[in-house]
Design a protein around this motif. Structure first.
Motif, PDB file in Angstrom:
ATOM      1  N   PHE A   1      32.791  38.448  40.966  1.00 61.64           N
ATOM      2  CA  PHE A   1      33.158  39.129  39.733  1.00 61.64           C
ATOM      3  C   PHE A   1      31.925  39.815  39.146  1.00 61.64           C
ATOM      4  O   PHE A   1      30.785  39.363  39.360  1.00 61.64           O
ATOM      5  N   ALA A   2      32.152  40.863  38.374  1.00 66.70           N
ATOM      6  CA  ALA A   2      31.097  41.428  37.531  1.00 66.70           C
ATOM      7  C   ALA A   2      31.255  40.767  36.174  1.00 66.70           C
ATOM      8  O   ALA A   2      32.146  41.115  35.388  1.00 66.70           O
ATOM      9  N   ALA A   3      30.413  39.763  35.905  1.00 65.98           N
ATOM     10  CA  ALA A   3      30.599  38.912  34.730  1.00 65.98           C
ATOM     11  C   ALA A   3      29.354  38.898  33.872  1.00 65.98           C
ATOM     12  O   ALA A   3      28.226  38.956  34.374  1.00 65.98           O
ATOM     13  N   SER A   4      29.564  38.764  32.573  1.00 67.54           N
ATOM     14  CA  SER A   4      28.443  38.651  31.638  1.00 67.54           C
ATOM     15  C   SER A   4      28.910  37.940  30.382  1.00 67.54           C
ATOM     16  O   SER A   4      30.093  37.971  30.033  1.00 67.54           O
ATOM     17  N   ALA A   5      27.973  37.283  29.709  1.00 66.85           N
ATOM     18  CA  ALA A   5      28.228  36.646  28.415  1.00 66.85           C
ATOM     19  C   ALA A   5      27.874  37.667  27.331  1.00 66.85           C
ATOM     20  O   ALA A   5      26.708  37.955  27.107  1.00 66.85           O
ATOM     21  N   ARG A   6      28.887  38.207  26.683  1.00 64.40           N
ATOM     22  CA  ARG A   6      28.687  39.284  25.724  1.00 64.40           C
ATOM     23  C   ARG A   6      28.410  38.707  24.334  1.00 64.40           C
ATOM     24  O   ARG A   6      29.142  37.807  23.872  1.00 64.40           O
ATOM     25  N   PRO A   7      27.429  39.223  23.627  1.00 66.08           N
ATOM     26  CA  PRO A   7      27.141  38.709  22.285  1.00 66.08           C
ATOM     27  C   PRO A   7      28.210  39.111  21.272  1.00 66.08           C
ATOM     28  O   PRO A   7      28.846  40.168  21.392  1.00 66.08           O
ATOM     29  N   THR A   8      28.416  38.260  20.300  1.00 65.24           N
ATOM     30  CA  THR A   8      29.243  38.549  19.134  1.00 65.24           C
ATOM     31  C   THR A   8      28.467  38.022  17.929  1.00 65.24           C
ATOM     32  O   THR A   8      27.419  37.369  18.093  1.00 65.24           O
ATOM     33  N   PRO A   9      28.929  38.260  16.705  1.00 70.05           N
ATOM     34  CA  PRO A   9      28.261  37.633  15.555  1.00 70.05           C
ATOM     35  C   PRO A   9      28.277  36.111  15.600  1.00 70.05           C
ATOM     36  O   PRO A   9      27.534  35.454  14.872  1.00 70.05           O
ATOM     37  N   GLY A  10      29.131  35.547  16.454  1.00 68.83           N
ATOM     38  CA  GLY A  10      29.177  34.101  16.652  1.00 68.83           C
ATOM     39  C   GLY A  10      28.741  33.745  18.057  1.00 68.83           C
ATOM     40  O   GLY A  10      27.658  34.109  18.496  1.00 68.83           O
ATOM     41  N   HIS A  11      29.610  33.053  18.779  1.00 70.35           N
ATOM     42  CA  HIS A  11      29.291  32.634  20.138  1.00 70.35           C
ATOM     43  C   HIS A  11      29.738  33.693  21.151  1.00 70.35           C
ATOM     44  O   HIS A  11      30.633  34.494  20.878  1.00 70.35           O
ATOM     45  N   PRO A  12      29.144  33.697  22.337  1.00 73.93           N
ATOM     46  CA  PRO A  12      29.439  34.759  23.303  1.00 73.93           C
ATOM     47  C   PRO A  12      30.880  34.720  23.814  1.00 73.93           C
ATOM     48  O   PRO A  12      31.528  33.670  23.852  1.00 73.93           O
ATOM     49  N   VAL A  13      31.345  35.889  24.215  1.00 73.38           N
ATOM     50  CA  VAL A  13      32.596  36.028  24.956  1.00 73.38           C
ATOM     51  C   VAL A  13      32.229  36.379  26.398  1.00 73.38           C
ATOM     52  O   VAL A  13      31.491  37.334  26.635  1.00 73.38           O
ATOM     53  N   VAL A  14      32.716  35.592  27.345  1.00 75.46           N
ATOM     54  CA  VAL A  14      32.470  35.884  28.752  1.00 75.46           C
ATOM     55  C   VAL A  14      33.534  36.859  29.229  1.00 75.46           C
ATOM     56  O   VAL A  14      34.739  36.591  29.109  1.00 75.46           O
ATOM     57  N   VAL A  15      33.093  38.002  29.748  1.00 76.50           N
ATOM     58  CA  VAL A  15      34.003  39.007  30.311  1.00 76.50           C
ATOM     59  C   VAL A  15      33.671  39.160  31.785  1.00 76.50           C
ATOM     60  O   VAL A  15      32.494  39.269  32.154  1.00 76.50           O
ATOM     61  N   ALA A  16      34.708  39.155  32.618  1.00 79.37           N
ATOM     62  CA  ALA A  16      34.508  39.269  34.061  1.00 79.37           C
ATOM     63  C   ALA A  16      35.586  40.171  34.647  1.00 79.37           C
ATOM     64  O   ALA A  16      36.743  40.123  34.219  1.00 79.37           O
ATOM     65  N   HIS A  17      35.195  40.976  35.618  1.00 81.13           N
ATOM     66  CA  HIS A  17      36.128  41.865  36.296  1.00 81.13           C
ATOM     67  C   HIS A  17      36.002  41.690  37.802  1.00 81.13           C
ATOM     68  O   HIS A  17      34.902  41.788  38.350  1.00 81.13           O
ATOM     69  N   GLY A  18      37.141  41.411  38.441  1.00 84.50           N
ATOM     70  CA  GLY A  18      37.158  41.330  39.890  1.00 84.50           C
ATOM     71  C   GLY A  18      37.296  42.702  40.508  1.00 84.50           C
ATOM     72  O   GLY A  18      37.550  43.697  39.817  1.00 84.50           O
ATOM     73  N   PRO A  19      37.156  42.801  41.825  1.00 83.82           N
ATOM     74  CA  PRO A  19      37.267  44.092  42.508  1.00 83.82           C
ATOM     75  C   PRO A  19      38.662  44.691  42.367  1.00 83.82           C
ATOM     76  O   PRO A  19      39.641  43.980  42.123  1.00 83.82           O
ATOM     77  N   GLU A  20      38.742  45.993  42.528  1.00 78.66           N
ATOM     78  CA  GLU A  20      40.040  46.668  42.556  1.00 78.66           C
ATOM     79  C   GLU A  20      40.883  46.109  43.696  1.00 78.66           C
ATOM     80  O   GLU A  20      40.387  45.872  44.798  1.00 78.66           O
ATOM     81  N   GLN A  21      42.157  45.869  43.403  1.00 79.34           N
ATOM     82  CA  GLN A  21      43.098  45.374  44.402  1.00 79.34           C
ATOM     83  C   GLN A  21      44.455  46.021  44.146  1.00 79.34           C
ATOM     84  O   GLN A  21      44.762  46.421  43.016  1.00 79.34           O
ATOM     85  N   PRO A  22      45.294  46.118  45.158  1.00 81.83           N
ATOM     86  CA  PRO A  22      46.653  46.592  44.920  1.00 81.83           C
ATOM     87  C   PRO A  22      47.424  45.616  44.035  1.00 81.83           C
ATOM     88  O   PRO A  22      47.041  44.454  43.892  1.00 81.83           O
ATOM     89  N   GLY A  23      48.517  46.106  43.458  1.00 83.55           N
ATOM     90  CA  GLY A  23      49.361  45.226  42.666  1.00 83.55           C
ATOM     91  C   GLY A  23      48.954  45.194  41.209  1.00 83.55           C
ATOM     92  O   GLY A  23      48.132  45.991  40.754  1.00 83.55           O
ATOM     93  N   PRO A  24      49.508  44.250  40.460  1.00 83.42           N
ATOM     94  CA  PRO A  24      49.240  44.195  39.022  1.00 83.42           C
ATOM     95  C   PRO A  24      47.807  43.763  38.719  1.00 83.42           C
ATOM     96  O   PRO A  24      47.138  43.119  39.533  1.00 83.42           O
ATOM     97  N   HIS A  25      47.373  44.132  37.525  1.00 87.37           N
ATOM     98  CA  HIS A  25      46.065  43.741  37.017  1.00 87.37           C
ATOM     99  C   HIS A  25      46.294  42.731  35.907  1.00 87.37           C
ATOM    100  O   HIS A  25      46.965  43.021  34.916  1.00 87.37           O
TER     101      HIS A  25
END
Length: 462
Positions: free
Chosen positions: A60-84
């Motif tokens: 995954f392309a993942a990172s802990a994103r800063p917020t005014p509080g605690h981080p939000v972890v956002v991650a994206h997997g590779p493109e694949q057929p079908g639903p996202h």
């Protein structure tokens, strides 16, 4: 749905890798990510960074994103057929007080026996680290067994759910384009019973208001002013009593005009769940349903709106007795809403009702305490049908559709901010003691939860 060689290989990988999955879970459980206490801010950051690192290692392309509080972890997997899909869970936990009631250190996870079952005991075991890792470990098994994920997967993992989550909605609005997907998946709910998986498709919304009624400009001696002076306690009691009719219905004008009846097929399924109303009420020392007459308890809890008095404060409440007419009286009142009801409309109707009943010499102050709409996933949705099939295949019996009397604000945010329906799929049990000492998660819930997500992802990809 018949299995395939690829699916069989992934399920076998889950079974073979269970001990390693448990090691990762125990590592995360040892991190004291208590979001409400500033003293644990660094632990919350540590948990977010660990999760991001694990997801990066899975491709995954993942990172802990800063917020005014605690981080939000956002991650994206590779493109694949079908639903996202966009998966949500939270890595923060509740405080552990009272510590003396824990049998062991709440951040030293243990496997114990309970009623012949193995359970994982630790703060966060069920809510929500164990649930979150069922999904992540399912992704790991897909990668290890086949080298790829079956569909496009993104994740948004929060660090403030247990402390109000106020920074998540603005984060979602600021990153709405990046978080775009076809369906949201949430793992933070229960199974129907120990052997029956479920998907929660109905969540009630919430409106909460506090009212403060003031009469005299100071507390008064009831002998000197009784009868002559208006008593805010009595005014408040009359207003509260007026909110319900003898048949249990709520009396606010227009309260039910946007409330639809549940579909007949859904009601029939609920009737077939074998819910024991007497046992449900009996476990808390009650015997008679108190809501709308001629409605089942499940309807009352899942599909009907309600009005509840959550607190009343006025006059002298200490030990002994004080003959006083208070200057002020307060109440905390909440409404649980169902799909179609507008929180602001209900708040306005409630306030208008209070103001209409206010007698001379009294004023009222309103303090809002949040509001969110109800959520309903269409019963005939394709994603829902596929997910139900995946769960049924794993547990060997039909998965059921359930509602929830509670509110999960993030599901409303998915709809209002991102335009996404949400499938709430969880493997917890009602006896997991979340938020309480000795929180636990059944080992079977963790193991078969991973297997269940493997099958759900396969079903969504089919």
């Amino acid at each position: 749905m018949p299995t395939t060689p690829a699916l069989d290989a992934v399920l076998a990988q889950v079974d073979q890798g269970l001990d390693a999955s448990l090691e990762r879970l125990f590592h995360l459980l040892r991190i004291r990510s208590i979001s409400t206490d500033p003293a644990y801010a660094e632990d919350c950051r540590k948990a977010a960074d660990w999760i991001a690192g694990e997801l990066n290692a899975l491709g995954f392309a993942a990172s802990a994103r800063p917020t005014p509080g605690h981080p939000v972890v956002v991650a994206h997997g590779p493109e694949q057929p079908g639903p996202h899909v966009l998966f949500y869970a939270h890595y923060d936990v509740q405080p552990v007080d009272p510590l003396e009631l824990w049998h062991t250190d709440p951040f030293d996870p243990q496997i114990r026996e309970k009623d012949g079952r193995k359970i994982i005991v630790a703060r966060g075991a069920s809510d929500d680290k164990g649930q979150m890792l069922t999904f992540i470990e399912a992704c790991r098994a897909w990668k290890q067994a086949t080298g790829a994920l079956p569909i496009r997967i993104s994740m948004m993992l929060e660090g403030e759910e247990e402390s109000g989550g106020k920074n998540l909605p603005p984060f979602m609005r600021d990153n709405a384009a990046e978080l775009k997907a076809d369906i949201a998946l949430v793992c933070d709910t229960d199974m129907w019973d120990r052997t029956t998986p479920s998907i929660t498709t109905m969540l009630r919304g919430l409106v909460a208001d506090e009212i403060e009624i003031t009469a005299a400009d100071k507390d008064l001696h009831s002998g000197m002013f009784g009868n002559a002076a208006r008593n805010p306690n009595q005014v408040l009691a009359e207003i509260i009593a007026s909110l319900r009719a003898p048949d249990g219905s709520v009396t606010l004008p227009g309260f039910y005009e946007d409330v639809a009846e549940i579909p007949a097929e859904v009601k029939a399924q609920w009737d077939g769940l074998g819910f024991d109303e007497a046992k449900f009420l009996g476990q808390v020392g009650l015997s008679q349903p108190a809501g709308e007459s001629k409605r089942s308890v499940l309807e009352m809890l899942w599909a009907r709106p309600t009005c509840e008095i959550n607190g009343m404060i006025g006059g002298y409440t200490g030990d002994g007795f004080k003959t006083v007419i208070p200057s002020k009286a307060r109440a905390k009142i909440s409404f649980r809403l169902v799909s179609g009801m507008d929180p602001q409309k209900i708040r306005a109707a409630f306030r208008a009702h209070v103001e209409a009943m206010l007698p001379p010499d009294c004023t009222v102050k309103f303090t809002p305490h949040g509001g969110s709409p109800a959520i309903t996933v269409p019963a005939d949705g394709e994603f829902l049908a596929r997910a139900l099939q995946g769960l049924s295949d794993e547990w060997g019996k039909p998965a059921v559709i359930t509602g929830s009397g509670g509110s999960i604000p993030v599901a409303g945010d998915f709809k209002s901010i991102l335009g996404l329906d949400t499938l709430l799929i969880g493997f917890a049990h009602v006896d997991d003691q979340i938020h309480s000492p000795n929180e636990k998660y059944d080992l079977e819930s963790f193991h078969r939860g991973i297997r269940s997500w493997v099958r759900v992802l396969a079903a969504l990809a089919a």
